[in-house]
Scaffold this active site. Structure first.
Site, PDB file in Angstrom:
ATOM      1  N   LEU A 101       0.852  -1.177   0.000  1.00 15.45           N
ATOM      2  CA  LEU A 101       0.000   0.000   0.000  1.00 15.45           C
ATOM      3  C   LEU A 101       0.891   1.230   0.000  1.00 15.45           C
ATOM      4  O   LEU A 101       1.761   1.385   0.861  1.00 15.45           O
ATOM      5  CB  LEU A 101      -0.911   0.004   1.233  1.00 15.45           C
ATOM      6  CG  LEU A 101      -1.742  -1.267   1.461  1.00 15.45           C
ATOM      7  CD1 LEU A 101      -2.616  -1.104   2.710  1.00 15.45           C
ATOM      8  CD2 LEU A 101      -2.589  -1.602   0.246  1.00 15.45           C
ATOM      9  N   CYS A 102       0.718   2.090  -0.988  1.00 15.95           N
ATOM     10  CA  CYS A 102       1.475   3.328  -1.087  1.00 15.95           C
ATOM     11  C   CYS A 102       2.986   3.027  -1.097  1.00 15.95           C
ATOM     12  O   CYS A 102       3.452   2.227  -1.888  1.00 15.95           O
ATOM     13  CB  CYS A 102       1.074   4.270   0.044  1.00 15.95           C
ATOM     14  SG  CYS A 102       1.650   5.973  -0.141  1.00 15.95           S
ATOM     15  N   THR A 103       3.736   3.633  -0.191  1.00 13.78           N
ATOM     16  CA  THR A 103       5.192   3.477  -0.202  1.00 13.78           C
ATOM     17  C   THR A 103       5.661   2.119   0.313  1.00 13.78           C
ATOM     18  O   THR A 103       6.874   1.856   0.339  1.00 13.78           O
ATOM     19  CB  THR A 103       5.858   4.593   0.614  1.00 13.78           C
ATOM     20  OG1 THR A 103       5.258   4.643   1.919  1.00 13.78           O
ATOM     21  CG2 THR A 103       5.680   5.935  -0.068  1.00 13.78           C
TER      22      THR A 103
END
Length: 315
Positions: A101-103
């Protein structure tokens, strides 16, 4: 009962960890055939935003999970914890489905799971992810990617979309839509849909583009040429083109198309105007042209885009 392990180590952003726990940890009322067993796994106390969280299990538990979720790292400049990278790699080798998720994509990259695969992360970090992992195929323009056993999501809301996508895969559309309604989210946004962001344009008050950008945005409903824009900026079309590429990364006409599509997005979200009327108001001319250009830039047709955002409002 499938196991979802949240892989937590180092410093994390609290939204992505919290939303994954909320989505996978709370079964909907119509989940008649069981739900996920959610585990928080880490090497010890972890910093999650302003909070310190104590995991329920060690990272060694990841290797027996069905799905491993890697939440967002708080600082991509810090190398991912080696023990986390090793545990995520081992889980994937053991057959787990791994999603970032994301980074969190930086952890997957360090584990070698993005090599040769299409991936994404928050648009502000896609260049760094690509530079750090050149064997990966980084796409900055999608909400999430699905390579089967390796999935990645862009920032914040896209993390929710990927979680809903996983539920859709495991339990079907009806269950996924029930969870989406509980979250007051659109039932489904395809992964190929573009990240809806306006990349900041950094120009000072005396830059020649300041005046022409504002001038053009006020006239998106009108036919505009590079010569028109250059005349407004009191420069040559060639020099204007160099300035546009330097500042925006686009040619003047590419930038103009992007602005027209974004104006169409705003009208699709906020008005009941027909596609034909929106095409005229954004300088696209015809509904056919709008549909073709909108799908090329955004990734979904304008009608689907409108339904998606209206579903969010009415949920």
């Amino acid at each position: 009962m499938p196991t979802v392990a949240l892989a937590a180590a180092g410093r994390l952003l609290h939204f992505e960890l919290g939303v994954a726990y909320e989505i996978f940890g709370n079964p909907p009322l119509n989940a008649e055939h069981g739900w996920y067993d959610v585990l928080l796994c880490g090497p010890g106390p972890i910093q999650v935003g302003p909070f310190v969280v104590e995991p329920d299990h060690g990272l060694d538990r990841l290797v027996s999970a069905d799905t491993v979720i890697v939440p967002a790292c708080a600082d991509v400049d810090e190398p991912p914890p080696p023990e986390l990278v090793d545990a995520v790699r081992a889980a994937h080798e053991a057959g787990a489905r791994v999603a970032s998720l994301c980074t969190g994509a930086f952890v997957l990259g360090a584990a070698g799971l993005l090599d040769g695969r299409r991936a994404t992360t928050h648009w502000a970090h896609t260049d760094e992810l690509s530079a750090r992992h050149p064997e990966a195929i980084i796409d900055p323009d999608v909400l999430y990617t699905d390579n089967g056993s390796v999935l990645t999501a862009a920032g914040k809301a896209a993390a929710v979309d990927l979680c809903l996508h996983l539920i859709h895969l495991d339990y079907g559309a009806t269950i996924a839509n029930t969870v989406a309604r509980r979250l007051v989210m659109a039932p489904h946004r395809p992964g190929g849909q573009a990240q809806f962001v306006a990349t900041p344009i950094k120009v000072s008050g005396d830059h020649l583009l300041v005046r022409v950008l504002a001038w053009a945005q006020e006239r998106l409903d009108q036919p505009l040429t590079v010569t028109d824009m250059a005349r407004q900026a009191s420069t040559s079309p060639r020099h204007l083109g160099r300035q546009f590429r330097s500042v925006t990364g686009q040619t003047p006409l590419q930038w103009l198309l992007t602005q027209r599509v974004r104006r169409a997005q705003e009208m699709l979200e906020a008005t009941d105007e027909s596609i034909e009327a929106i095409a005229r108001a954004t300088g696209m001319g015809t509904a056919t042209t709008l549909r073709r250009q909108f799908k090329r830039v955004v990734g979904v047709p304008p009608d689907s885009y409108r339904r998606s955002f209206r579903a969010t409002i009415s949920a």
